[in-house]
Structure formats: structure tokens, C-alpha cells
Design an enzyme around this catalytic site. Sequence first.
Site, PDB file in Angstrom:
ATOM      1  N   GLU A  83      55.726  33.437 101.349  1.00 50.54           N
ATOM      2  CA  GLU A  83      56.309  32.206 100.801  1.00 50.54           C
ATOM      3  C   GLU A  83      57.529  31.772 101.601  1.00 50.54           C
ATOM      4  O   GLU A  83      58.563  31.397 101.041  1.00 50.54           O
ATOM      5  CB  GLU A  83      56.667  32.401  99.321  1.00 50.54           C
ATOM      6  N   GLU A 122      47.977  33.350  95.227  1.00 54.58           N
ATOM      7  CA  GLU A 122      48.610  33.793  93.984  1.00 54.58           C
ATOM      8  C   GLU A 122      48.217  32.832  92.871  1.00 54.58           C
ATOM      9  O   GLU A 122      48.805  31.757  92.732  1.00 54.58           O
ATOM     10  CB  GLU A 122      50.136  33.865  94.105  1.00 54.58           C
TER      11      GLU A 122
END
Length: 583
Positions: free
Chosen positions: A158, A234
Amino acid sequence: MRTFEVKGGAFYADGKEYKVYSGAIHYFRVPHEYWRDRLMKLKACGFNTVETYVCWNMHEPREGEFDFSGDLDVAGFVRTAGELGLNVIVRPGPYICAEWDLGGLPAWLLADKNMRLRVNHPAYLEKVGRFMTRLMSELVPLQCTRGGPVIAMQVENEYGSYGNDKGYLAALKEMLISLGVEVLLFTSDGTCGYMLAGGTTPGALVTANFGSNPAGNFSALKSFSPDGPEMCMEFWCGWFDRFRGRHHTRPASSVAKTMASFLERGASFNMYMFHGGTNFGFGAGANFYSRYTPTVTSYDYCAPLGEYGGYTPAYHAIRRLLCEKQGIKPLDLPPEPKLQNIGEVALTECAGLLANARRIGSVHRSPLPESMEYYGQNFGLILYSTVLPGDYGTGFLKLKGVHDRAYLYVDGALKKVFDRTRTRGCDFSVVLAGLKKGSRIDILVDALGRVNYGEHLYDRKGIESVMFNNQTLMDFEVTTIPLDDLSGLDWSAGREEKHRFYRGSFSADPEADCFVDMRGFGKGYVWVNGFNLGRYWSVGPQKTLYLPGVRLRADAPNEIVILDLESPGKTASVSITDRHRLG
């Protein structure tokens, strides 16, 4: 599987189109004795892949010293998954977020005040390279290209939520390749344009992270990366809890509805989390948005498989969906975990923390207060002490940079508690009167989790400075108390203190799990047979700590030690029960 690749906007395994149905299990949040059970439950639910992060800080707790044993045997976890016919996605970091202390980066990086994290900084990349070299010696032989179960590895994590240093991402990608990584490389980010722009690197598949609205989020992904497969790295099925917050839940129907959307559109996904596990010891991290918010010990995450491995309604709902979609007969379910109710355990001994500080800590002389990391300490408590050289009378005592909860003593009397979780800052002051030559000031600091996400990663623990009015106080005795070895405790010392250790013993069945009920206690830590179960705090929401049966003994009494920093002074026993209370 020998090959896993992307062709024509789809995944292919050994030349055939393939859908990735993955669930996240972090090996470091689950006792290694339970890995096979949790992985069997993943497969029985219809998943074909397991995903895990890698926690650098646990594998290299001191610079240059590595540990890949026991609960940290990541290669053993991967091999177990392979033996069960599961594929494995590995996310080696070096940064992982994961609501884990400092996002998995080792605390000793912060000892260098010139260190720069998650950028193309030579000193940082040199340390990353040393760790990755050691880690890949474990993982490279387990790639699918070499007959193992690992099908993909992630570059950073991320990153677009943090920075946009393309040189850094490229350096990490090339580092992995140079160390022998042959499998598919990928990045994962939120679907905001700036996140995808900042967090991706050429040559790595672009994937997205989100918890709902697959159509909208995949549309955003496609607009940025039109040629790649739809992969949600995710799929957030729940959320984590923080101290002073509420316990998060999500209806099974909501999870199943979103999963059905993935399946209907032929997308691949990784459910985060399938089984959350536990932030044992000092593993839990923290976040900082408008203020500092530390994560609780439980990482239940409202996952389909609960914290202690029990089935939930969401598990059964998604099992039906996955098995029907793949046209497979559901496997027999492994049994539910066995639980035991031990009852009240008498706490027959107590001892003071401050009276034992030198016995279980290390003493340093320091002209000015420094952070834990400066003294080589990763976790625990730190005590700053100084003696005034003259009569100071009345004035403002100011503590700057309190990370995270500080107990101020003057001449042995507790005067004030400063708590970073209650304010938007970390500087505090209090009026003190009657300070004389020889007055002793002690500041005990309890470090909670380091920030694991966003711009506040440089979360050094302890205090930055102490002032009286406009004068900086100097000449400190600093006692580092990492709480990693309590064998030196003198159980006859300091029994009347506010900060107390308690000890008791009990018999138990090592084949059954249980939960230590901390209602009636204040704030602190619990050890059973020397194993640190984690943090508790009466502010909630979590009320019980998970105690795995494999940490118990059948052939000798089990020892429980509790450090309560805010002891009510009336605690004579603790309850160990078969009921988990998370909110």
C-alpha cells in the site's frame, strides 16, 4: 503447479485459466502448533490459496540477529500449506502495515535519528537488503517454479497511501529479482487515483484493496491498469479494534453478498482476514488520524474463522458459495477448538514494579532523556529519573513528546498520569509546588504500539524532554524495562506500590484453549508460563485475553504473572474461562 502467470487479462496456472480464491492467515499471529488446523479449515472452506505477510521486526529483533524458528518458521508455514494442496501468496514487505508494531519494521531502525523509512535512502535499503537476503534463503526454494507452493510475492505494501518514490519501488523489485524471486510480482493499493499512481511500479501486477462495491472499485482499477486481471488483494471482511473504541462486527450476510459479487464477475480475491489470530506480546501497532489510537491484543477482525479457530456464521456462508462456484464437494470440517473453564485462580504473591526496576531492567546515565530505541530497547517500559540541584519552589513541569502513557512521581508520590490517547498532541504540563533541593522526579512511560500506517511512522517511544518553567532538566538516570525476562523479580519487594506484579498457579488441560478475564484489573500485561499473552486495558473494548492450550502444561502447575500498572489494590484472583469477551 509449475507456472503461474498473467496472460490476456487473466491468471493462468500451468497453462490453464485460474481464479485465485485466497484467505489471509498471518503465521506470526497463530501458534505454530495450530497452523495445520487453521490451514485445513481454510481449505475446507473452499479456498485454494493462503496469503501471509512477513514480520521483519520479529525475525530480526536485534540488528543482524535472525530468528526463523517456532512461531516464526515462515518456511514451515508455507510447506504446511503446500502439503495440504494450497497455493501461497507472500507479502514480504519490508513494510506490511497489518496493524502490527511499526508496520513490521524493526524498532531499532529508529535509533538513528537520520534514518529515513520507506524511501530510496541508502542506509535504509542496505538494512532491507540484508534482511531480504536472509528471508529469501527461506522462501526462494519454495516458489512454484521450483516445485513449491508460492505463486506470487508483493513489492512493498500500500505504498501509494504513504509516498510516491518510484526509485524506491524499483529498487525493491530489482532486489527481489536479484535474490532469486521468479514468481509473479505485484503491488496492492487503494483504488484512489493518487494511491495507484504512487504505489505501482512497472513489471509488477497492479492489485487493489477494498471491502465492498467490487464493481466500482474494479472499474477504478481497470481505468488505471486496463490489461490486468481483476484481483482484490485485500477484501476486508471486517475490521480491527482499538483501545477506547468499539468491537467491530460485520453480518455474515454482508460478507457473503460481497463475495457473491466477486464470484459472479469472475474476479480473484484475497480475503483479509480469513483468520486474524492474536497480537501476542507487544505485536499490536497503532494508528494516528486525528489522535493516537493503539490496537488491542485481539486480531479477531470479525474474520470467518474466529481468533481461537472457531467457526462463525460467515464461515459457513462463504463455504457454500465457494464450493458451489467451483463445483466441488465440501470437505469434512475439522473439529471446533476444545475450550476449558479453569475458574478462579488465586494470586498469592505480589511485587512492586519500581522496587524491581533494576532487577529486571538496565540502567543508563544520560544528560537528556532519549527514546527507548536510542538505548536499544524495542518494547516495554522506560523509567526516567532526575534529582533537582536546588530549591525550585512552585512552577510548571512540562513533559514533551510523551509516547504513550506516563506516570509522574515526585519524591515517590504519584502526581499525575499523562495519556497520549486522550489528546491530539503529546506534550503535557502540571503545576508542582514545594520542590526542594534533592527532590526526585521519576517518569515511568508505558509504550503502546508504534504507529503502523501513514505519516507518523517515526513513533519513537518514551519522552523527548522535561522542563521546569523555561529550564530544560538534565542529568538523568534511565532504566530500560523491556519486560522480556521477569526471572529477576523479588517477590518480597514493593508490595504496596501502585504498579504491581501478581503471581498465581493453576492446573489445566494443554489440549484445550481458554481466556484470561481481565475485568476488575486496570492496565497491563499477562504472562502464562513465560509467554506474553499481550496487553489489556479496562477502557475496552476487549475484556479477555486468548490463552492457547499449547502454551499450558499438564505435568506441572502453570504460572500466571500479571503486571497491572493501575492496580486497584483489591485483586486476589483472576478468572480463566471458556468464554471470549471482545466487546
